[in-house]
Design a protein around this motif. Structure first.
Motif, short mmCIF file in Angstrom:
data_model
loop_
_atom_site.label_atom_id
_atom_site.label_comp_id
_atom_site.label_asym_id
_atom_site.label_seq_id
_atom_site.Cartn_x
_atom_site.Cartn_y
_atom_site.Cartn_z
N ASN A 27 0.83 -1.21 0.00
CA ASN A 27 0.00 0.00 0.00
C ASN A 27 0.86 1.26 0.00
N TRP A 28 1.99 1.23 0.73
CA TRP A 28 2.87 2.39 0.75
C TRP A 28 3.53 2.60 -0.61
N LEU A 29 3.83 1.51 -1.31
CA LEU A 29 4.33 1.63 -2.68
C LEU A 29 3.30 2.36 -3.55
N ALA A 30 2.05 1.96 -3.41
CA ALA A 30 0.98 2.57 -4.22
C ALA A 30 0.79 4.04 -3.87
N ILE A 31 0.82 4.37 -2.60
CA ILE A 31 0.62 5.76 -2.17
C ILE A 31 1.71 6.66 -2.73
N THR A 32 2.96 6.26 -2.53
CA THR A 32 4.07 7.13 -2.96
C THR A 32 4.19 7.19 -4.48
N HIS A 33 3.72 6.16 -5.17
CA HIS A 33 3.80 6.14 -6.63
C HIS A 33 2.67 6.95 -7.27
N SER A 34 1.48 6.87 -6.67
CA SER A 34 0.29 7.41 -7.33
C SER A 34 -0.07 8.82 -6.90
N LEU A 35 0.39 9.27 -5.76
CA LEU A 35 -0.04 10.56 -5.24
C LEU A 35 1.12 11.54 -5.14
N PRO A 36 0.84 12.84 -5.19
CA PRO A 36 1.89 13.83 -4.94
C PRO A 36 2.32 13.77 -3.47
N VAL A 37 3.52 14.25 -3.20
CA VAL A 37 4.09 14.17 -1.85
C VAL A 37 3.17 14.80 -0.82
N GLU A 43 -3.59 10.19 2.82
CA GLU A 43 -4.27 9.07 2.17
C GLU A 43 -4.70 8.03 3.21
N ALA A 44 -5.98 7.59 3.12
CA ALA A 44 -6.52 6.65 4.12
C ALA A 44 -7.49 5.65 3.51
N THR A 45 -7.29 5.31 2.23
CA THR A 45 -8.14 4.29 1.61
C THR A 45 -7.99 2.97 2.33
N SER A 46 -6.75 2.60 2.63
CA SER A 46 -6.47 1.39 3.40
C SER A 46 -6.32 1.73 4.87
N GLU A 47 -6.59 0.77 5.72
CA GLU A 47 -6.36 0.98 7.15
C GLU A 47 -4.88 1.07 7.48
N TRP A 48 -4.02 0.58 6.55
CA TRP A 48 -2.58 0.59 6.77
C TRP A 48 -2.00 1.89 6.18
N THR A 49 -2.28 3.00 6.85
CA THR A 49 -1.83 4.29 6.36
C THR A 49 -0.32 4.45 6.55
N LEU A 50 0.27 5.38 5.82
CA LEU A 50 1.71 5.63 5.90
C LEU A 50 2.04 6.24 7.26
N ASP A 51 2.83 5.51 8.07
CA ASP A 51 3.13 6.00 9.41
C ASP A 51 4.62 5.89 9.73
N TYR A 52 5.47 5.92 8.70
CA TYR A 52 6.93 5.99 8.89
C TYR A 52 7.39 7.38 8.44
N PRO A 53 8.58 7.81 8.90
CA PRO A 53 9.08 9.14 8.53
C PRO A 53 9.30 9.30 7.03
N GLU A 73 -0.34 -3.31 -11.29
CA GLU A 73 -1.55 -3.36 -10.47
C GLU A 73 -1.25 -3.20 -8.99
N MET A 74 -0.05 -3.57 -8.57
CA MET A 74 0.29 -3.42 -7.15
C MET A 74 0.40 -1.96 -6.76
N LEU A 75 0.51 -1.06 -7.74
CA LEU A 75 0.70 0.36 -7.47
C LEU A 75 -0.61 1.14 -7.54
N VAL A 76 -1.73 0.42 -7.64
CA VAL A 76 -3.05 1.05 -7.61
C VAL A 76 -3.56 1.05 -6.18
N ILE A 77 -3.84 2.20 -5.66
CA ILE A 77 -4.22 2.33 -4.24
C ILE A 77 -5.47 1.51 -3.92
N GLN A 78 -6.41 1.46 -4.84
CA GLN A 78 -7.67 0.77 -4.58
C GLN A 78 -7.54 -0.76 -4.61
N ASN A 79 -6.43 -1.28 -5.10
CA ASN A 79 -6.24 -2.74 -5.18
C ASN A 79 -5.77 -3.28 -3.83
#
Length: 511
Positions: A27-37, A43-53, A73-79
């Motif tokens: 999910n973190w791969l998808a977030i950083t790939h698909s969204l601006p910084v 981003e909170a589509t998944s319960e596993w939100t980005l929580d590292y520095p 497909e692994m880089l799509v946030i909704q997957n």
């Protein structure tokens, strides 16, 4: 090579396995790939939100540039929970290849250890033994390559920074640790050891003959250099989020105090003993009708979900209380480092004590955090018999407490075999190094460690096949955590006693 060979073997045999942390990092791969910084920490589509520095987020971004060639497909946030074979293959390979930094750091650490020259026995060579204890570390192997995380290269930063301090390359060591903090913020727990040691050994350019400080030798320029490193690295990491006014949002993700006192699996620390005592008192209270069942909290303390709960009999614990306990438990080791300096090894001992104190009393501690103390302690274990004894207790107990992370039937023989091989090597190699100094363990420590065998048989083999376990599903976790907590607490106390007992005798050289 040992670590890579084992990792490749696990890759081949466990390609179809993936844990919760596997989905976290996908999910973190998808977030950083698909969204601006600017949207990463919202981003909170998944319960596993980005929580590292942020540095770790950029690390995921870099991986995503390669991941798209394996499976877009692994880089799509909704997957959510996407786990195709190419995705699993990429994730596994990414952990293996990032271990390059860990392997290099181990090499540098081994150079800082006093080895026996000319010995023909591999088990008596501290440098060789240390390399195996680190590269083949059972806990790191299963957490990264089976359960799935990226701790290897993060520990590479830590070990390399330790090696640089041993080599008196203080600014490099400070820089590497500052970078590490912005990769994984749990390392804040050992920051006091770095701060005090660098202030005393680098900013003061000379000591008196009795080891006390010469206040006239304080170098303000060196202090400025250290401060510049910290500010520069922090600006690179957090600067954009400060400019966008997003720092509070980032910090809220990094420090989620709304989570409960304990992780879903109890870490074997003081709070496991505290929870067990509260549980026992509540059972006694219900049996003798001291407590009202209608007023008892319903949240389970050992369930599979992270949640808040209130203790039944004992006072409930707040984040502020755990922070206070952690700080108080660290202070003696920090004072010892300042007033009784023992060079880089004194710093390393303080670092281990800070890591272990945070593990003992921290808020929402993960069981995997025990590796933060076990790995640095390996460097001390190959040079002092007293530290070797503590290491054997802590590593054996701490590693076995990780068993609940691997809970499927096919993983049972794998984790037992890997644990057995590593433990046998640890005992035999350290015994060989200190064979002239008598037994490493006393009778009480030996009996305790032997008790881990029936505990494992009971929790992993007997209980799963009993019908009444349905009524008490928490019992295997409770027994494992509480029994292992006794060993971790004992190792923490023993390490503190050795720190205040003064410098241990130098290991006898082979005549």
């Amino acid at each position: 090579m040992v670590r890579w060979c084992l990792a490749c073997l696990l890759l081949a045999t466990l390609a179809a396995h993936h844990s919760t942390d596997f989905e976290v990092h996908r999910n973190w791969l998808a977030i950083t790939h698909s969204l601006p910084v600017s949207q990463w920490y919202y981003e909170a589509t998944s319960e596993w939100t980005l929580d590292y520095p942020p540095f770790f987020a950029w690390f995921e971004y870099g991986l995503s540039r390669v991941a798209k060639y394996f499976d877009k497909e692994m880089l799509v946030i909704q997957n959510l929970n996407h786990s195709s074979y190419p995705t699993i293959l990429f994730q596994r390979l990414s952990v293996i290849f990032t271990d390059v930094l860990f392997i290099y750091a181990v090499r540098e650490c081994c150079r800082c250890v006093n080895g026996k020259r000319g010995t023909k026995e591999p088990l008596e060579n501290p440098q060789l033994v240390l390399s195996v204890l680190l590269l083949w570390n059972f806990g790191l192997l299963i957490v990264d390559h089976i359960h799935f995380q990226y701790n290897g290269f993060l520990f590479g930063f830590m070990l390399l920074s330790i090696a640089r301090l041993f080599q008196k390359r203080h600014l490099e060591g400070a820089f590497l640790f500052a970078v590490l903090l912005h990769f994984k913020h749990i390392n804040l727990y050992v920051a006091p050891a770095y701060g005090v040691y660098l202030l005393r050994s680098y900013c003061f350019t000379a000591n008196n003959s009795d080891g006390s400080l010469r206040w006239g030798s304080f170098s303000f320029l060196r202090l400025v250099a250290l401060g510049f490193i910290v500010c520069f690295v922090s600006a690179l990491s957090l600067g954009p989020f400060i400019v966008w006014g997003q720092l509070p949002q980032v910090l809220s993700r990094l420090f989620p105090f709304k989570r409960g006192l304990c992780h879903a699996y109890w870490a074997p620390n003081f709070w496991a003993l505290y929870n067990a005592l509260d549980k026992a008192l509540s059972v006694i209270g219900l049996k003798y009708k001291f407590l009202d069942p209608a007023k008892m909290p319903k949240a389970a303390m050992t369930g599979g979900l992270v949640q808040e709960f209130q203790h039944t009999v004992l006072p409930s614990v707040t984040p502020l209380a755990t922070l206070t306990f952690t700080a108080i438990s660290m202070l003696p080791s920090v004072f010892c480092l300042w007033f009784k300096p023992q060079g880089p090894r004194g710093f390393l001992r303080c670092l281990v004590l800070c890591a272990l104190s945070s593990f003992m009393f921290g808020w929402h501690v993960h069981e995997k955090a025990v590796l933060l103390a076990i790995l640095p302690l390996s460097l001390l274990a190959v040079e002092r018999s007293r530290d070797a004894s503590t290491y054997l207790v802590l590593s054996t107990t701490g590693h076995l407490s990780l068993f609940p992370l691997l809970f499927t039937a096919p993983e049972l023989p794998i984790k037992i075999l890997l644990m057995l091989l590593f433990t046998v090597y640890s005992f035999s190699s350290l015994k060989a190094i200190f064979r002239k100094e008598g037994p490493l363990l006393n009778w009480l420590e030996t009996i305790y460690l032997i008790g881990l065998i029936p505990l494992e048989i009971l929790c992993e083999i007997v209980m799963p096949f009993t019908t009444w376990i349905v009524k008490f599903p928490f019992l295997p976790l409770l027994l494992t955590s509480v029994y292992c907590a006794v060993g971790v607490t004992y190792a923490w106390l023993k390490l503190y006693i050795s720190a205040f007992a003064g410098p241990p005798a130098v290991r006898r050289k082979k005549e």
